[in-house]
Design a protein around this motif. Structure first.
Motif, short mmCIF file in Angstrom:
data_model
loop_
_atom_site.label_atom_id
_atom_site.label_comp_id
_atom_site.label_asym_id
_atom_site.label_seq_id
_atom_site.Cartn_x
_atom_site.Cartn_y
_atom_site.Cartn_z
N UNK A 172 0.80 -1.23 0.00
CA UNK A 172 0.00 0.00 0.00
C UNK A 172 0.83 1.28 0.00
N UNK A 173 2.08 1.20 0.46
CA UNK A 173 2.94 2.38 0.47
C UNK A 173 3.70 2.57 -0.83
N UNK A 174 4.19 1.47 -1.41
CA UNK A 174 5.09 1.58 -2.55
C UNK A 174 4.48 1.13 -3.87
N UNK A 175 3.78 -0.02 -3.87
CA UNK A 175 3.34 -0.60 -5.15
C UNK A 175 2.08 0.07 -5.69
N UNK A 176 1.04 0.13 -4.87
CA UNK A 176 -0.24 0.65 -5.35
C UNK A 176 -0.13 2.11 -5.81
N UNK A 177 0.50 3.03 -5.04
CA UNK A 177 0.60 4.41 -5.52
C UNK A 177 1.38 4.55 -6.82
N UNK A 178 2.30 3.62 -7.10
CA UNK A 178 3.11 3.69 -8.33
C UNK A 178 2.52 2.85 -9.45
N UNK A 179 1.33 2.28 -9.23
CA UNK A 179 0.65 1.47 -10.25
C UNK A 179 1.46 0.22 -10.62
N UNK A 180 2.12 -0.38 -9.63
CA UNK A 180 2.87 -1.62 -9.84
C UNK A 180 2.06 -2.79 -9.30
N UNK A 181 2.53 -3.99 -9.60
CA UNK A 181 1.83 -5.21 -9.17
C UNK A 181 2.74 -6.04 -8.28
N UNK A 182 2.17 -7.09 -7.73
CA UNK A 182 2.92 -8.14 -7.06
C UNK A 182 2.44 -9.46 -7.61
N UNK A 227 12.17 -0.66 -3.09
CA UNK A 227 11.76 -0.66 -1.69
C UNK A 227 10.53 -1.54 -1.47
N UNK A 228 9.60 -1.53 -2.44
CA UNK A 228 8.45 -2.42 -2.32
C UNK A 228 8.87 -3.87 -2.30
N UNK A 229 9.81 -4.24 -3.17
CA UNK A 229 10.30 -5.62 -3.20
C UNK A 229 11.03 -6.00 -1.94
N UNK A 230 11.86 -5.09 -1.40
CA UNK A 230 12.63 -5.38 -0.19
C UNK A 230 11.70 -5.61 1.00
N UNK A 231 10.76 -4.69 1.22
CA UNK A 231 9.87 -4.83 2.38
C UNK A 231 8.87 -5.97 2.19
N UNK A 243 10.64 -5.56 -8.93
CA UNK A 243 10.08 -5.72 -7.59
C UNK A 243 10.02 -7.18 -7.19
N UNK A 244 9.58 -8.04 -8.11
CA UNK A 244 9.48 -9.47 -7.81
C UNK A 244 10.85 -10.09 -7.56
N UNK A 245 11.85 -9.64 -8.32
CA UNK A 245 13.21 -10.16 -8.13
C UNK A 245 13.72 -9.78 -6.74
N UNK A 246 13.55 -8.51 -6.37
CA UNK A 246 13.97 -8.07 -5.04
C UNK A 246 13.21 -8.82 -3.95
#
Length: 299
Positions: A24-34, A111-115, A178-181
């Motif tokens: 919710x902090x990193x991925x969603x605001x940047x329009x990324x996925x998991x 940062x999204x991938x790390x956390x 992000x997935x790799x991290x």
């Protein structure tokens, strides 16, 4: 902690909370996925605004039913609990969307991938699961002997293709970063950050080398019995697990005592036992005491 249900579920909850905050902090605001069912839920959140957590739980229901039937009740109960906690955390932390700390795609992906990796790693370290494609991977492994990692990666690749079609290639590419991290950090958290080195030394002077390691380095040593395939000579193989900073000293000791010794240094991700995760043993002191007792007995 794994043996106490209360602390185990506390650990799973903390891991789910960290992963949810990251999404919710990193991925969603940047329009990324998991990856997994959460990735599908995020796609529909972008398109329709449906709550991510509720969607994640609903998408997991067919997978949980399949797991209950094919993988057994004990395996499924833990996943139901983990999925419920994770889904609730996703919607509880939804307000964090408004506090995005970065506006750069790359930083958000890293940062999204790390956390995410820290959160998922903590869940897996507590022997828990958040469901999703992990269930499909486990089923494929059991019935078709397919590797879980490959199955999950294949499903995530399909998800990335859909993402690229709907939102463009750039978000999909940053999502792969992000997935790799995520995967790298998850592996490190699960395996442990306390890296050690396992040293195997094949020498005709194994006894002298072992005594030098005991007295000079202060680490325990184990003898493994081996035999040369060509010479058929019986040999003792020295095994010692040491810190990274002690490798140079062991190399020097081995070279001084037997320059022709054969040495293998192997990375050990996590070591448990006296001197590492259990109360330490004063190896040098114990060795000197035993040596003194032998000398007194021989005299």
């Amino acid at each position: 902690m794994l043996h106490h249900p209360y602390w185990r579920y506390v650990g799973i909850t903390i891991g789910c909370l960290i992963a949810s905050c990251s999404i919710n902090l990193f991925l969603v605001p940047s329009h990324l996925l998991t990856g997994g069912a959460t990735g599908i839920a995020i796609i529909f959140y972008y398109l329709c605004g449906w709550p991510i957590g509720l969607q994640t739980f609903l998408y997991n229901i067919p997978l949980l039913l399949a797991s209950w039937r094919l993988m057994g009740h004990c395996y499924t109960v833990d996943i139901v609990i983990g999925t419920g906690i994770f889904s609730a955390c996703l919607d509880v932390t939804r307000f964090l969307n408004a506090y995005a700390p970065v506006n750069d795609y790359m930083l958000a992906a890293i940062f999204g991938g790390v956390f995410n990796g820290i959160g998922y790693g903590l869940v897996f370290r507590m022997n828990g699961s958040t469901g999703g494609f992990d269930i499909l991977g486990a089923i494929m492994k059991k019935y078709y002997s397919l590797g879980m990692g490959g199955v999950i990666f294949a499903f995530n690749c399909v998800l990335m293709c859909i993402s690229a079609f709907l939102f463009g290639v750039a978000p999909a590419m940053f999502t792969l970063i992000c997935m790799y991290m995520n995967g790298s950090v998850t592996d490190k958290v699960v395996a442990g950050f306390q890296r050690r080195k396992a040293v195997l030394i094949v020498s005709n002077r194994a006894q002298q080398i072992a005594e030098a390691i005991l007295t000079e380095v202060g680490r325990g040593v184990t003898f493994l019995h081996g035999q040369g395939a060509f010479t058929r000579t019986e040999k003792n193989i020295v095994l010692a697990v040491v810190n990274l900073t002690q490798i140079a000293k062991i190399k020097l000791i081995t070279h001084v005592i037997d320059p022709g010794a054969f040495m293998i240094i192997i990375s050990a991700n996590e070591v448990m036992g006296p001197g590492f995760t259990l109360p330490g043993v004063r190896v040098r002191h114990v060795y000197e005491e035993k040596k003194k007792q032998r000398q007194e007995g021989s005299s």
